[in-house]
Design an enzyme around this catalytic site. Structure first.
Site, PDB file in Angstrom:
ATOM      1  N   TYR A  59     -11.592   0.213  -6.417  1.00 36.77           N
ATOM      2  CA  TYR A  59     -10.160   0.396  -6.640  1.00 36.77           C
ATOM      3  C   TYR A  59      -9.387  -0.812  -6.077  1.00 36.77           C
ATOM      4  O   TYR A  59      -9.629  -1.237  -4.934  1.00 36.77           O
ATOM      5  CB  TYR A  59      -9.710   1.712  -5.986  1.00 36.77           C
ATOM      6  CG  TYR A  59      -8.216   1.844  -5.913  1.00 36.77           C
ATOM      7  CD1 TYR A  59      -7.438   1.775  -7.059  1.00 36.77           C
ATOM      8  CD2 TYR A  59      -7.564   2.018  -4.695  1.00 36.77           C
ATOM      9  CE1 TYR A  59      -6.059   1.861  -7.003  1.00 36.77           C
ATOM     10  CE2 TYR A  59      -6.187   2.114  -4.620  1.00 36.77           C
ATOM     11  CZ  TYR A  59      -5.443   2.025  -5.785  1.00 36.77           C
ATOM     12  OH  TYR A  59      -4.079   2.106  -5.713  1.00 36.77           O
ATOM     13  N   ASP A  79     -16.783   6.520  -0.889  1.00 36.67           N
ATOM     14  CA  ASP A  79     -15.523   6.951  -1.508  1.00 36.67           C
ATOM     15  C   ASP A  79     -15.915   7.885  -2.658  1.00 36.67           C
ATOM     16  O   ASP A  79     -16.414   7.442  -3.693  1.00 36.67           O
ATOM     17  CB  ASP A  79     -14.718   5.739  -2.010  1.00 36.67           C
ATOM     18  CG  ASP A  79     -13.347   6.158  -2.552  1.00 36.67           C
ATOM     19  OD1 ASP A  79     -13.220   7.308  -3.024  1.00 36.67           O
ATOM     20  OD2 ASP A  79     -12.409   5.339  -2.510  1.00 36.67           O
ATOM     21  N   LYS A  92      -5.902  12.678  -6.108  1.00 38.17           N
ATOM     22  CA  LYS A  92      -6.575  12.787  -7.416  1.00 38.17           C
ATOM     23  C   LYS A  92      -7.085  14.224  -7.624  1.00 38.17           C
ATOM     24  O   LYS A  92      -6.288  15.148  -7.603  1.00 38.17           O
ATOM     25  CB  LYS A  92      -7.698  11.750  -7.507  1.00 38.17           C
ATOM     26  CG  LYS A  92      -7.356  10.395  -6.914  1.00 38.17           C
ATOM     27  CD  LYS A  92      -6.199   9.695  -7.606  1.00 38.17           C
ATOM     28  CE  LYS A  92      -6.011   8.307  -7.025  1.00 38.17           C
ATOM     29  NZ  LYS A  92      -4.700   7.745  -7.210  1.00 38.17           N
ATOM     30  N   ARG A 126       1.738  15.828  14.772  1.00 37.35           N
ATOM     31  CA  ARG A 126       0.916  14.639  14.502  1.00 37.35           C
ATOM     32  C   ARG A 126      -0.522  14.908  14.930  1.00 37.35           C
ATOM     33  O   ARG A 126      -1.482  14.541  14.260  1.00 37.35           O
ATOM     34  CB  ARG A 126       1.477  13.388  15.212  1.00 37.35           C
ATOM     35  CG  ARG A 126       0.521  12.212  15.068  1.00 37.35           C
ATOM     36  CD  ARG A 126       1.076  10.832  15.401  1.00 37.35           C
ATOM     37  NE  ARG A 126       2.117  10.800  16.389  1.00 37.35           N
ATOM     38  CZ  ARG A 126       1.925  10.998  17.704  1.00 37.35           C
ATOM     39  NH1 ARG A 126       0.717  11.238  18.187  1.00 37.35           N
ATOM     40  NH2 ARG A 126       2.958  10.942  18.536  1.00 37.35           N
TER      41      ARG A 126
HETATM   42  C1  PLP Z   1     -11.367   5.501  -5.852  1.00 39.07           C
HETATM   43  C2  PLP Z   1     -10.051   5.435  -5.129  1.00 39.07           C
HETATM   44  N1  PLP Z   1     -10.057   5.373  -3.781  1.00 39.07           N
HETATM   45  C3  PLP Z   1      -8.900   5.308  -3.086  1.00 39.07           C
HETATM   46  C4  PLP Z   1      -7.679   5.277  -3.716  1.00 39.07           C
HETATM   47  C5  PLP Z   1      -6.410   5.168  -2.896  1.00 39.07           C
HETATM   48  O1  PLP Z   1      -5.792   6.397  -2.807  1.00 39.07           O
HETATM   49  P1  PLP Z   1      -4.200   6.612  -2.629  1.00 39.07           P
HETATM   50  O2  PLP Z   1      -3.564   6.118  -3.895  1.00 39.07           O
HETATM   51  O3  PLP Z   1      -4.087   8.089  -2.432  1.00 39.07           O
HETATM   52  O4  PLP Z   1      -3.805   5.838  -1.445  1.00 39.07           O
HETATM   53  C6  PLP Z   1      -7.628   5.362  -5.109  1.00 39.07           C
HETATM   54  C7  PLP Z   1      -6.325   5.365  -5.796  1.00 39.07           C
HETATM   55  O5  PLP Z   1      -6.237   5.241  -7.009  1.00 39.07           O
HETATM   56  C8  PLP Z   1      -8.849   5.435  -5.836  1.00 39.07           C
HETATM   57  O6  PLP Z   1      -8.872   5.473  -7.174  1.00 39.07           O
END
Ligand code: PLP
Length: 382
Positions: free
Chosen positions: A103, A176, A201, A51
């Site tokens: 998102y 992000d 992604k 961890r």
């Molecule tokens: C721009 C963006 N940030 C964060 C996330 C969240 O990521 P996760 O699905 O890996 O938790 C996503 C998921 O689609 C996303 O498109």
């Protein structure tokens, strides 16, 4: 083993190659071990319990920190776990200014989890620098969370200007960077303090992992996020860390190809009579185009469009043959997503309507397939 300084492409291609001095393994081994033996009291190899630190995850984190020019990096079990770790920088009663068109899962985390902890999100259009300036002037704001380009409407923020405004007010900027990756946008170099990713992604790139990452810009933030990662424990496992490490090796060439496909598809859709509007920052006339040329290294490989009638949508989603009707993005396989019922289902209906995330909006994540096959598929469904 030593590694000379290198370009991003070279560094990523060789990610993990010099990670195992004992055997010289070219592919970083997957250390599938929860715990590590001590030779004696007070002695450690640097790894005690996975961890806290695991050699495969540490190699991934070192690579991610280098890719973004960060002080440190931390790999999490998902993108949302990574964003949640950043939220722990805030205290009850503090506010964060947030991109309004973001998102849906991040919105749910902010609305239904952060708010309950007493942290209040204030949503603004972060492509409007003046609107952000006004929002940042509230006395309780401690953090600016910018998604750029946004999901799903691909709005572009002037990250350099926003980070400067935030810094002047003692506010942390978190970017992000999931959509553009370190190959397309360098948030720390533009002035951000932290970068977050859904590593599910582009970073991993093959739709086979759910994971996330936080990249820290300063030793102080490295210490604070490192503490949260260990204290809460939402870590990426060794196998997932290895899959991301392997994905990172081809990130620059995947991004280049995917972006090329996105550009061609967005241009083609723009001329289609059944398409009402196309959202892609690389198209001439996109309001974010000038910022993109100034601050970013590409327009990315996501694009969205609206069709003229909502009753056409089910047929499109059912009849695609090359595109896969699935949520998520960033993999080598092209996906088509219906944000209203998939990625943004938990957003307030009034907010969705105001933002224009409607029943005619479809989102495409372009993969690496031959672009003519993708166009032929869209042609037959449209
Ligand atoms: C721009 C963006 N940030 C964060 C996330 C969240 O990521 P996760 O699905 O890996 O938790 C996503 C998921 O689609 C996303 O498109």
């Amino acid at each position: 083993m030593k590694q000379r300084s290198s370009t991003l492409e070279t560094m990523l291609a060789q990610a993990g190659c010099r990670g195992d001095d004992r055997t010289g393994a070219v592919s970083m081994p997957i250390y599938q071990s929860a715990t590590f033996v001590h030779a004696g009291l007070g002695q450690s190899t640097g790894f005690d319990y996975s961890r806290t630190a695991n050699p495969t995850r540490s190699m991934l984190e070192k690579t991610l920190a280098r890719a973004d020019g960060g002080d440190g990096a931390f790999a999490f079990a998902s993108g949302l776990a990574a964003i949640d770790a950043v939220l722990h920088l805030l205290q009850t009663g503090e506010q964060m200014v947030v991109t309004e068109d973001l998102y849906g899962g991040t919105y749910r985390l902010f609305e239904q989890v952060a708010k309950r902890r007493g942290v209040e999100p204030v949503y603004v259009d972060t492509s409007d620098t003046e609107a952000v300036r006004c929002a940042l002037d509230q006395p309780r704001v401690r953090l600016l969370f910018v998604e750029s380009p946004t999901n799903p409407l691909l709005k572009v923020a002037d990250l350099r200007a926003l980070a400067a405004l935030a810094r002047d007010r003692g506010v942390w900027t978190v970017a992000d960077n999931t959509f553009l990756t370190p190959c397309g946008q360098r948030p720390l170099e533009l002035g951000a303090d932290l970068v977050v990713y859904s590593a599910s992604k582009y970073l991993s790139g093959h739709n086979d992992v759910v994971a996330g990452a936080v990249i820290t810009g300063t030793p102080e933030l490295t210490e604070r996020i490192g503490f949260v990662q260990n204290a809460i424990g939402a870590i990426a496992g060794p196998m997932d860390a290895w899959l991301i490490l392997r994905g990172l090796k081809t990130l620059p060439i995947r991004m280049a190809r995917q972006q090329e496909n996105a550009h061609a598809i967005a241009t083609w859709l723009s001329a289609h009579p059944r398409v009402e509007r196309v959202f892609y920052p690389g198209l001439p006339g996109h309001p974010g185009r000038a910022i993109l040329e100034r601050e970013q290294l590409g327009a990315g490989a996501m694009c969205a469009f609206t069709v003229s009638a909502a009753d056409r949508v089910p047929r499109i989603l059912e009849k695609v043959e090359t595109f896969l009707f699935a949520e998520s993005l960033g993999g080598v396989e092209s996906l088509i997503t219906y944000p209203l019922v998939q990625t943004h289902a938990d957003m307030d209906p009034g907010v969705l309507a105001r933002l224009g995330i409607n029943d005619r909006l479809l989102r495409l994540s372009l993969g690496v397939e031959q672009v003519d096959d993708l166009i032929a598929d869209l042609e037959q469904v449209l």
